[in-house]
Motif scaffolding. Structure first.
Motif, PDB file in Angstrom:
ATOM      1  N   ILE A 125       1.000  -1.206   0.150  1.00 16.99           N
ATOM      2  CA  ILE A 125       0.019   0.064  -0.088  1.00 16.99           C
ATOM      3  C   ILE A 125       1.043   1.268   0.059  1.00 16.99           C
ATOM      4  N   GLY A 126       0.617   2.099  -0.828  1.00 15.39           N
ATOM      5  CA  GLY A 126       1.339   3.492  -1.058  1.00 15.39           C
ATOM      6  C   GLY A 126       2.380   3.307  -1.915  1.00 15.39           C
ATOM      7  N   SER A 127       2.715   2.158  -2.626  1.00 18.60           N
ATOM      8  CA  SER A 127       3.758   1.841  -3.796  1.00 18.60           C
ATOM      9  C   SER A 127       3.391   2.212  -5.026  1.00 18.60           C
ATOM     10  N   ARG A 128       4.162   2.467  -6.071  1.00 22.69           N
ATOM     11  CA  ARG A 128       3.703   2.924  -7.452  1.00 22.69           C
ATOM     12  C   ARG A 128       4.192   1.419  -8.202  1.00 22.69           C
ATOM     13  N   VAL A 129       3.168   1.001  -9.049  1.00 23.35           N
ATOM     14  CA  VAL A 129       3.694  -0.202  -9.858  1.00 23.35           C
ATOM     15  C   VAL A 129       3.184   0.005 -11.169  1.00 23.35           C
ATOM     16  N   ARG A 130       3.484  -0.820 -11.937  1.00 25.43           N
ATOM     17  CA  ARG A 130       2.983  -1.026 -13.354  1.00 25.43           C
ATOM     18  C   ARG A 130       2.190  -2.288 -13.778  1.00 25.43           C
ATOM     19  N   GLY A 131       1.290  -1.983 -14.519  1.00 22.65           N
ATOM     20  CA  GLY A 131       0.333  -3.045 -14.747  1.00 22.65           C
ATOM     21  C   GLY A 131      -0.488  -2.773 -16.229  1.00 22.65           C
ATOM     22  N   VAL A 132      -1.330  -3.557 -16.296  1.00 23.89           N
ATOM     23  CA  VAL A 132      -2.251  -3.525 -17.653  1.00 23.89           C
ATOM     24  C   VAL A 132      -3.792  -3.559 -17.377  1.00 23.89           C
ATOM     25  N   CYS A 133      -4.613  -2.873 -17.984  1.00 24.95           N
ATOM     26  CA  CYS A 133      -6.049  -3.065 -17.678  1.00 24.95           C
ATOM     27  C   CYS A 133      -6.546  -4.017 -18.408  1.00 24.95           C
ATOM     28  N   TYR A 134      -7.245  -4.949 -17.730  1.00 25.30           N
ATOM     29  CA  TYR A 134      -7.772  -6.268 -18.295  1.00 25.30           C
ATOM     30  C   TYR A 134      -9.286  -6.022 -18.339  1.00 25.30           C
ATOM     31  N   ILE A 157      -1.264  -1.706 -23.723  1.00 21.96           N
ATOM     32  CA  ILE A 157      -0.785  -0.508 -23.141  1.00 21.96           C
ATOM     33  C   ILE A 157      -0.209  -0.592 -21.448  1.00 21.96           C
ATOM     34  N   ILE A 158       0.740  -0.163 -21.314  1.00 19.98           N
ATOM     35  CA  ILE A 158       1.543  -0.304 -19.872  1.00 19.98           C
ATOM     36  C   ILE A 158       1.212   0.814 -19.189  1.00 19.98           C
ATOM     37  N   PHE A 159       0.427   0.720 -17.777  1.00 20.88           N
ATOM     38  CA  PHE A 159       0.256   1.717 -16.995  1.00 20.88           C
ATOM     39  C   PHE A 159       1.013   1.858 -15.919  1.00 20.88           C
ATOM     40  N   GLU A 160       1.137   2.862 -15.355  1.00 19.93           N
ATOM     41  CA  GLU A 160       1.986   3.184 -13.889  1.00 19.93           C
ATOM     42  C   GLU A 160       0.988   3.841 -12.847  1.00 19.93           C
ATOM     43  N   SER A 175     -11.854   8.687 -13.544  1.00 16.66           N
ATOM     44  CA  SER A 175     -11.333   9.769 -13.059  1.00 16.66           C
ATOM     45  C   SER A 175      -9.852  10.005 -12.637  1.00 16.66           C
ATOM     46  N   TYR A 176      -9.321   8.798 -12.396  1.00 11.88           N
ATOM     47  CA  TYR A 176      -7.926   8.256 -11.925  1.00 11.88           C
ATOM     48  C   TYR A 176      -6.961   8.373 -13.048  1.00 11.88           C
ATOM     49  N   LEU A 177      -7.782   8.392 -14.177  1.00 12.30           N
ATOM     50  CA  LEU A 177      -6.517   8.275 -15.424  1.00 12.30           C
ATOM     51  C   LEU A 177      -6.097   9.824 -15.553  1.00 12.30           C
ATOM     52  N   LEU A 178      -4.840   9.838 -15.701  1.00 11.90           N
ATOM     53  CA  LEU A 178      -4.105  11.019 -15.883  1.00 11.90           C
ATOM     54  C   LEU A 178      -3.985  11.500 -17.453  1.00 11.90           C
ATOM     55  N   ILE A 205      -3.205   7.186 -12.292  1.00  5.49           N
ATOM     56  CA  ILE A 205      -2.757   6.540 -13.456  1.00  5.49           C
ATOM     57  C   ILE A 205      -2.223   6.979 -14.687  1.00  5.49           C
ATOM     58  N   LYS A 206      -0.954   6.714 -15.030  1.00  2.49           N
ATOM     59  CA  LYS A 206      -0.329   7.210 -16.229  1.00  2.49           C
ATOM     60  C   LYS A 206       0.021   6.271 -17.008  1.00  2.49           C
TER      61      LYS A 206
END
Length: 277
Positions: free
Chosen positions: A185-194, A251-254, A235-238, A271-272
């Motif tokens: 919790i509180g970390s920044r990670v990368r992933g994909v939208c499935y 598409i890779i998100f962070e 709304s969290y998408l930058l 989300i970026k």
């Protein structure tokens, strides 16, 4: 070496990876990833380009390269150096080039006799025929790369995983010292939208939480899956995304991980988009 353990060889086209999104990749993390099923790494080859003329004129470059190569050797890699060659093409344009493709291909084919699995790091489509030859010799071939990855090469290998998604392989830019570890919790990670609902304006991100033998178990409902899911609201998408553009595994998100206020799950915020494969 135990006869029951899988033997792995790692082959890295360093210049190709660095120029295509992987600059700053952590080679010690790569070695750990290669052992994801309790395998044993027996070959670690890093193919590097070295500009002799620049080294003679620029002591900082020469020192930086020496330190980098020493670090690779500290992690157990054999450094195969390819000197940069300069020539002028038919139009009079000066070109500097150091191509390690042939060296890397020959080494993989010759050394595959002692390997069960080959882990390649390159995006070059010229390796498609090499992959087929390795598979015909009984080797499983896995591919890690970042950007500008040949679609044909991705289809040909037994497994492709974007380097962005491997925990800590490529450090999160701007992460403060002492930041929570990947997946906490509180970390920044990368992933994909499935999964995504355009009309309702929400979806789910999937990210790799740990590296183990079950990388194929992507269904996060299973307890043995190494992946986790995080809910997000649009709304969290930058970055602006066109309707229907997600879900898309290319598409890779962070994003930041937060405890969900709705349930005991996770939420992805800030989300970026960091890459489009």
């Amino acid at each position: 070496m135990s006869g029951c353990r899988t033997s792995v060889g790692i082959y890295v086209d360093v210049a190709n990876i660095a120029m295509n999104g992987g600059y700053g990749m952590q080679f010690d993390v790569l070695r750990e990833f290669a052992c994801h099923d309790n395998a044993e790494v027996v070959r670690l080859n890093a193919y590097v380009a070295y500009d002799t003329a620049r080294a003679e004129a620029d002591p900082n470059y020469a020192e930086g390269q020496r330190n980098f190569h020493s670090s690779l050797r500290d992690f157990g890699y054999k450094v195969i150096q390819k000197d940069v060659k300069r020539y002028t093409d038919a139009e009079g344009t000066a070109i500097a080039k150091a191509n390690s493709d042939l060296d890397m291909a020959v080494d993989m084919l010759l050394q595959s006799e002692k390997l069960d699995r080959v882990l390649m790091l390159t995006g070059d489509g010229d390796f498609v025929q090499v992959v087929r030859a390795l598979q015909n010799r009984g080797c499983r071939v896995e591919l890690v790369a970042f950007e500008n990855v040949s679609s044909e090469l991705r289809r040909e290998v037994d497994m492709f995983i974007p380097g962005w998604l491997i925990p800590n392989l490529l450090p999160i830019r701007g992460a403060p010292r002492g930041a929570p570890a990947w997946g906490e919790i509180g970390s920044r990670v990368r992933g994909v939208c499935y999964y995504h609902k355009d009309v309702e304006g929400y979806g789910f991100m999937r990210f790799l939480d740990r590296v183990d033998a079950d990388l194929w178990i992507s269904d996060t409902r299973r307890k043995d899956s190494p992946y986790k899911t995080a809910y997000f609201h649009d709304s969290y998408l930058l970055d602006h995304l066109e309707p229907g553009e997600i879900p898309n595994r290319d598409i890779i998100f962070e994003f930041d991980l937060h405890r969900s206020l709705r349930n005991d799950g996770l939420e992805a915020r800030n989300i970026k988009v960091v890459a489009r494969l």
